[in-house]
Design an enzyme around this catalytic site. Sequence first.
Site, PDB file in Angstrom:
ATOM      1  CD  GLU A  45      -0.771   3.553 -11.100  1.00 54.89           C
ATOM      2  OE1 GLU A  45      -0.996   3.054 -12.100  1.00 54.89           O
ATOM      3  OE2 GLU A  45      -0.306   4.724 -10.825  1.00 54.89           O
ATOM      4  CG  ASP A  99       8.805   4.573  -7.068  1.00 55.34           C
ATOM      5  OD1 ASP A  99       9.354   4.074  -6.192  1.00 55.34           O
ATOM      6  OD2 ASP A  99       9.125   5.344  -7.980  1.00 55.34           O
ATOM      7  NE  ARG A 101       3.716   1.522 -22.053  1.00 51.48           N
ATOM      8  CZ  ARG A 101       3.735   2.466 -20.889  1.00 51.48           C
ATOM      9  NH1 ARG A 101       3.466   1.884 -19.643  1.00 51.48           N
ATOM     10  NH2 ARG A 101       4.053   3.668 -20.875  1.00 51.48           N
TER      11      ARG A 101
HETATM   12  P1  IMP Z   1       4.910   7.284  -7.761  1.00 53.38           P
HETATM   13  O1  IMP Z   1       4.102   8.328  -7.901  1.00 53.38           O
HETATM   14  O2  IMP Z   1       6.412   7.511  -7.401  1.00 53.38           O
HETATM   15  O3  IMP Z   1       4.232   6.293  -6.913  1.00 53.38           O
HETATM   16  O4  IMP Z   1       5.238   6.574  -9.003  1.00 53.38           O
HETATM   17  C1  IMP Z   1       4.118   5.764  -9.644  1.00 53.38           C
HETATM   18  C2  IMP Z   1       4.381   5.776 -11.132  1.00 53.38           C
HETATM   19  O5  IMP Z   1       5.737   5.956 -11.566  1.00 53.38           O
HETATM   20  C3  IMP Z   1       3.880   4.591 -11.633  1.00 53.38           C
HETATM   21  O6  IMP Z   1       2.483   4.275 -12.114  1.00 53.38           O
HETATM   22  C4  IMP Z   1       4.560   4.154 -12.728  1.00 53.38           C
HETATM   23  O7  IMP Z   1       4.154   4.638 -13.865  1.00 53.38           O
HETATM   24  C5  IMP Z   1       5.891   4.815 -12.475  1.00 53.38           C
HETATM   25  N1  IMP Z   1       7.098   3.897 -11.859  1.00 53.38           N
HETATM   26  C6  IMP Z   1       7.490   4.012 -10.619  1.00 53.38           C
HETATM   27  N2  IMP Z   1       8.488   3.118 -10.364  1.00 53.38           N
HETATM   28  C7  IMP Z   1       8.689   2.192 -11.588  1.00 53.38           C
HETATM   29  C8  IMP Z   1       9.366   1.237 -12.038  1.00 53.38           C
HETATM   30  O8  IMP Z   1      10.050   0.586 -11.268  1.00 53.38           O
HETATM   31  N3  IMP Z   1       9.093   0.997 -13.273  1.00 53.38           N
HETATM   32  C9  IMP Z   1       8.176   1.596 -14.098  1.00 53.38           C
HETATM   33  N4  IMP Z   1       7.609   2.565 -13.805  1.00 53.38           N
HETATM   34  C10 IMP Z   1       7.505   2.957 -12.489  1.00 53.38           C
END
Ligand code: IMP
Length: 180
Positions: free
Chosen positions: A101, A105, A167
């Site tokens: 991954e 976050d 990207r």
């Molecule tokens: P989570 O479900 O909140 O852990 O988020 C995971 C997904 O959110 C990642 O795979 C990213 O696609 C997106 N994401 C979370 N934080 C960032 C960031 O700082 N920049 C870009 N994408 C992010």
Amino acid sequence: MQAAQGERLEVLLSAQQIASRIQNLGKRITLDYQNKPLILIGILKGSFIFLADLVRYIDLPISVDFMALSSYGSSTKSSGVVRIIKDLDHSIEGHHVLVVEDIVDTGLTLNYIYGHVKSRGALSVKICSLLDKPDRRQVAVPLHYKGFEIPDEFVVGYGLDVGERYRNLPDVCKLVRTDA
Ligand code: IMP
């Protein structure tokens, strides 16, 4: 690369720092998976550059598959409601799996993927993420291999985007809004 109007980019992790950390992760994975059939599952799209670099530092006969998910969030906030857009092409039964991954976050996305992949009969499932934002975690996910811990900032580059932009930046950069 020029930032878009109303945005500024600040380098958080340079391409060189990233490359040397990934080399280290690749070596560890190579040692840990000796004589074990290993499939790496890249989570699209954010992990595509990380996965491409990581596999070249893994000196084992691996295979690679991809999953794509959509999260019903805004472009900078994850909602945790996840839908599979592209599932695995091949069975993972009888294999060890490493989910790759870009960033963890809240942990909601990986928590979902981890459960999904674990239910598919793999011998083991581990997680490798380039970036970790621990301050934002809502659900605990086991991060077996981690590139870098970063502060609670929105970052782009090295595969990570905002609205599909940035990207292709070679560095991981903090995205600063200058028009707020
Ligand atoms: P989570 O479900 O909140 O852990 O988020 C995971 C997904 O959110 C990642 O795979 C990213 O696609 C997106 N994401 C979370 N934080 C960032 C960031 O700082 N920049 C870009 N994408 C992010």
